[in-house]
Design an enzyme around this catalytic site. Structure first.
Site, PDB file in Angstrom:
ATOM      1  N   GLY A 150      25.345   7.744  -2.362  1.00  0.00           N
ATOM      2  CA  GLY A 150      24.192   7.968  -2.926  1.00  0.00           C
ATOM      3  C   GLY A 150      25.030   9.793  -3.165  1.00  0.00           C
ATOM      4  CD  GLU A 257      19.130  13.377  15.773  1.00  0.00           C
ATOM      5  OE1 GLU A 257      18.561  14.886  14.851  1.00  0.00           O
ATOM      6  OE2 GLU A 257      19.834  13.083  15.422  1.00  0.00           O
ATOM      7  CG  HIS A 276      20.049  16.460  12.615  1.00  0.00           C
ATOM      8  ND1 HIS A 276      19.759  15.177  13.003  1.00  0.00           N
ATOM      9  CD2 HIS A 276      20.081  16.926  11.427  1.00  0.00           C
ATOM     10  CE1 HIS A 276      19.449  14.641  12.035  1.00  0.00           C
ATOM     11  NE2 HIS A 276      19.670  15.163  10.557  1.00  0.00           N
ATOM     12  CB  ILE A 277      24.044  21.828  12.116  1.00  0.00           C
ATOM     13  CG1 ILE A 277      24.860  21.416  12.240  1.00  0.00           C
ATOM     14  CG2 ILE A 277      23.147  22.032  13.716  1.00  0.00           C
ATOM     15  CD1 ILE A 277      26.412  22.263  12.443  1.00  0.00           C
TER      16      ILE A 277
END
Length: 313
Positions: A150, A257, A276-277
């Protein structure tokens, strides 16, 4: 009386400002769990969400709700069917963070190939000899496998093409690429020295990397995941890393998370963990906040959203 819009307290000020300039009341939540949403915004007409899950329990108790705008690309945390049944649009921000996540992907690839984080930590601990006994490896001439093509996957291919890597791509729907060659999944797994995941989370992609797939990967290969935690069977990955079936991994996303401190992943030396950066830059957060806010304004003004991911009944 102004329509009420629930937003995360951490939402970039540009998004809050956009809503306020269009006449909406902005209600900030430190955490958008079910209890806080219903306590502070049961009468809200819209909400912007980070990763907090929202489903039937919440949506059914918000009679005025018209739109849930996801701050980011993924929308697996929102119950699309429940939203549609209650006439609520769900949207995302597909154009806001692709370049940032692609850059972070390259940063993690460079980190694991050169042991940058580990070398820095050992240096701080006084172990200056560590790098000499833990050499990195060159990326030039290696094969990069991209699973999912994508917006983010395409940008990873474009940016990685400057590193002198051979690029192989697997996507359920093959597309043309100036930067790589489309192959089947087995070929991708067997050939990639570094495999990076850029798929949406859905029933078809759940554990697309499990024990059989990890067994197909080359012994010295690396796995990079900035997609969704559910793409990888975590137990199988831990086993592969412990046995040396693959060389190492870098994970930015997880099944749960924040990642619990009890996770076995923290005990692995051949693992780079980040919280999750992938899209955590000032520019990206501004774009995501503004794009999400613009979808709220659009829907509450009576128009259809620009980036819907469901269709209300």
């Amino acid at each position: 009386m102004a329509d009420k819009v629930l937003v995360p307290a951490q939402l970039h000020p540009d998004g809050k400002r956009y809503l306020q300039e269009h006449g909406f009341e902005v209600v900030e939540l430190m955490r958008a769990n079910a209890e806080n949403i219903l306590k502070n915004g049961k009468d809200a007409t819209a909400m912007i969400l980070f990763l907090d899950p929202v489903g039937e329990k919440v949506i059914s108790q918000m009679p005025n709700l018209k739109i849930i705008a996801r701050h980011g690309v993924g929308y697996d945390s929102v119950d699309l069917d429940a939203s549609a049944r209650h006439g609520v649009w769900v949207t995302n921000t597909p154009n806001a963070n692709a370049a940032t996540v692609a850059e972070t992907t390259l940063a993690e690839i460079l980190d694991v190939s050169k042991h940058l984080t580990k070398d820095s930590m050992e240096m701080r601990a006084g172990n200056s000899a560590y790098p000499l006994s833990h050499l990195g490896f060159d990326l030039e001439g290696k094969t990069l496998g991209i699973l999912g093509y994508g917006k983010i996957g395409r940008l990873v291919a474009k940016k990685a093409s400057g590193l002198g890597m051979r690029i192989l791509i697997y996507n359920r729907t093959p597309r043309e690429s100036l930067y790589g060659e489309f192959v089947d999944l087995d070929t991708l797994l067997k050939s990639a020295g570094i495999l990076t995941l850029h798929l949406a989370a859905n029933p078809q992609t759940r554990h697309i990397i499990g024990r059989p797939q990890l067994a197909e990967m080359k012994r010295g290969s690396m796995l990079i995941n900035l997609g969704r935690g559910v793409l990888v069977d975590t137990d199988a990955l831990i086993e592969a890393l412990k046995t040396g079936s693959i060389r190492g991994a870098a994970l930015d996303v997880f099944d749960e998370e924040p990642l619990p401190m009890s996770s076995e992943l923290f005990k692995l030396d051949n693992m780079l963990l980040t919280p999750h950066i992938g899209s955590s830059t000032v520019e990206s957060f501004s774009r995501m906040a503004t794009d999400a806010a613009s979808e709220v304004v659009r829907v509450l003004s009576g128009d259809s959203p620009q980036w819907p991911v469901n269709h209300p009944l």
